[in-house]
Design an enzyme around this catalytic site. Structure first.
Site, PDB file in Angstrom:
ATOM      1  CG  ASP A 159      -1.649  -1.300   1.450  1.00 32.89           C
ATOM      2  OD1 ASP A 159      -2.204  -1.831   0.476  1.00 32.89           O
ATOM      3  OD2 ASP A 159      -1.651  -1.791   2.591  1.00 32.89           O
ATOM      4  CD  GLU A 170      -8.942  -2.979  -1.010  1.00 32.41           C
ATOM      5  OE1 GLU A 170      -9.408  -3.081   0.130  1.00 32.41           O
ATOM      6  OE2 GLU A 170      -8.118  -3.790  -1.478  1.00 32.41           O
TER       7      GLU A 170
END
Length: 360
Positions: A52, A263
């Site tokens: 991420d 997401e």
């Protein structure tokens, strides 16, 4: 027969020679062979598992704010319980191809008064002479909220606020500051990210993943966008939906899993257009949509990156000295979906600003 054998052998030798030459040069660009296919991208960090990656340019250097994957020995499930991260590191680079420096742990779960577990994908911002680290974590009741920690240095350490941002929920905060100095936060994630549990405006624990069968022809759940307060510690207005529409202006539907938001939101601006990019989750695409306002609506434009090795896809896009780069992750080092590694490559565009699809 013998002549055919010689021709095939010659062709194979030629192909092997081309592959060797291309591997030495670090690129593949031979018409009719492996056109536009780059050589394997090496992980930026190999001594830890990181994912991420949120990349920003501060003071002429690149700083990366990733999550820190660990082997927590938690069974895998749709709630993401096996992603049980406990701290954050910060990394810096003088250039996208330069040496990566690890600045160590900058925030630990044990130092966040309100948090219970799972420090997922963070982001960072700079304003007012202060660096802000935004992070999702589950509280002591196992509900995700978004917290913020501050530092006078981009490398921390970061001191967390005693409570999460009022009105925040779900995961994957991404903060974008426009040219006029106004900052906006985008956030949200379905399934384990709990966005679906807030669709009525209050938390509904019983909704375990998406809204379920029978909703495929309804508009997909939306990421959220909100203007930040001047001190960057709270929201300055009610939350708004990030609406993604098709070429006809119709909302992307929940059943359109190759295009709907799941997401990993990110926002960047190019040639006065706002590019909202995101992950489709269980179909593993990174997609993008364009708008004329940071609030949207955003018209779906295409795929930035096709599926990587591993279950999740999460990215950031940053301009460094006139070139654009995408930071992302895959599971090439471990082969396990919850133990990932971050990578970077150049992001290329067409003349009209359209982003070229990447084959990872």
């Amino acid at each position: 027969m013998f002549k055919k054998y010689i021709v095939n052998l010659t062709n194979n030798v030629r192909k092997i020679s081309i592959v060797l030459a291309l591997s030495l040069s670090g690129t593949f660009a031979v018409p009719g062979f492996c056109q536009d296919k780059p050589a394997a991208i090496k992980p930026l960090v190999t001594d830890l598992f990181t994912a991420d990656p949120s990349a920003h340019v501060f003071n002429g250097k690149i700083f990366i704010y990733p999550s820190h994957d660990i082997e927590a020995n938690v069974p895998q499930d749709d709630e993401g319980g096996h992603f049980n991260m406990r701290d954050y590191h910060v990394y810096s680079m003088d250039s996208p191809t330069g040496k990566v420096t690890d600045h160590g742990v900058v925030l630990d779960l044990k130092d966040i008064p309100w948090a219970g577990r799972q420090l997922w994908a963070p982001d960072a911002a700079f304003k007012n002479g202060t660096y802000y680290l935004y992070f999702p974590a589950k509280d002591k009741q196992d509900v995700f909220h978004i917290g913020v920690a501050t530092s006078k240095s981009p490398t921390g350490p970061f001191k967390p606020q005693p409570e999460p941002i009022p009105g925040s929920y779900s995961i994957d905060p991404a903060v974008f500051t426009d040219l006029d100095g106004t900052s906006y936060m985008y956030f949200g994630g379905i399934w384990g990210g709990q966005l679906q549990r807030w669709h009525t405006g209050k938390y509904e624990k019983s909704l375990s993943t998406d809204l379920g069968k029978g909703h495929e022809n309804e508009p997909a759940l939306s990421a959220k966008v909100v203007k930040m307060s001047k001190d960057m510690l709270s929201f300055d207005e009610p939350l708004r939906d990030v609406q993604i529409v098709d070429e006809n202006g119709k909302p992307i539907l929940a059943g359109d899993k190759d295009r709907r938001f799941f997401e990993g939101a990110w926002m960047h601006k190019f040639n006065n257009k706002y590019y909202f990019s995101y992950s489709t989750g269980d179909t593993h695409f990174l997609c993008y949509a364009e708008g004329s306002s940071p609030y949207g609506p955003f018209t779906y434009k295409g795929v930035i990156m096709k599926p990587v090795e591993g279950w999740t896809t999460h990215h950031s896009i940053v301009d460094f000295k006139g070139k654009w780069y995408i930071y992302y992750h895959d599971a090439a080092l471990s082969g396990k979906t919850h133990l990932r590694n971050i990578k970077v490559r150049e992001l290329l565009r067409e003349k009209d600003g359209a982003i070229r699809t990447i084959e990872p």
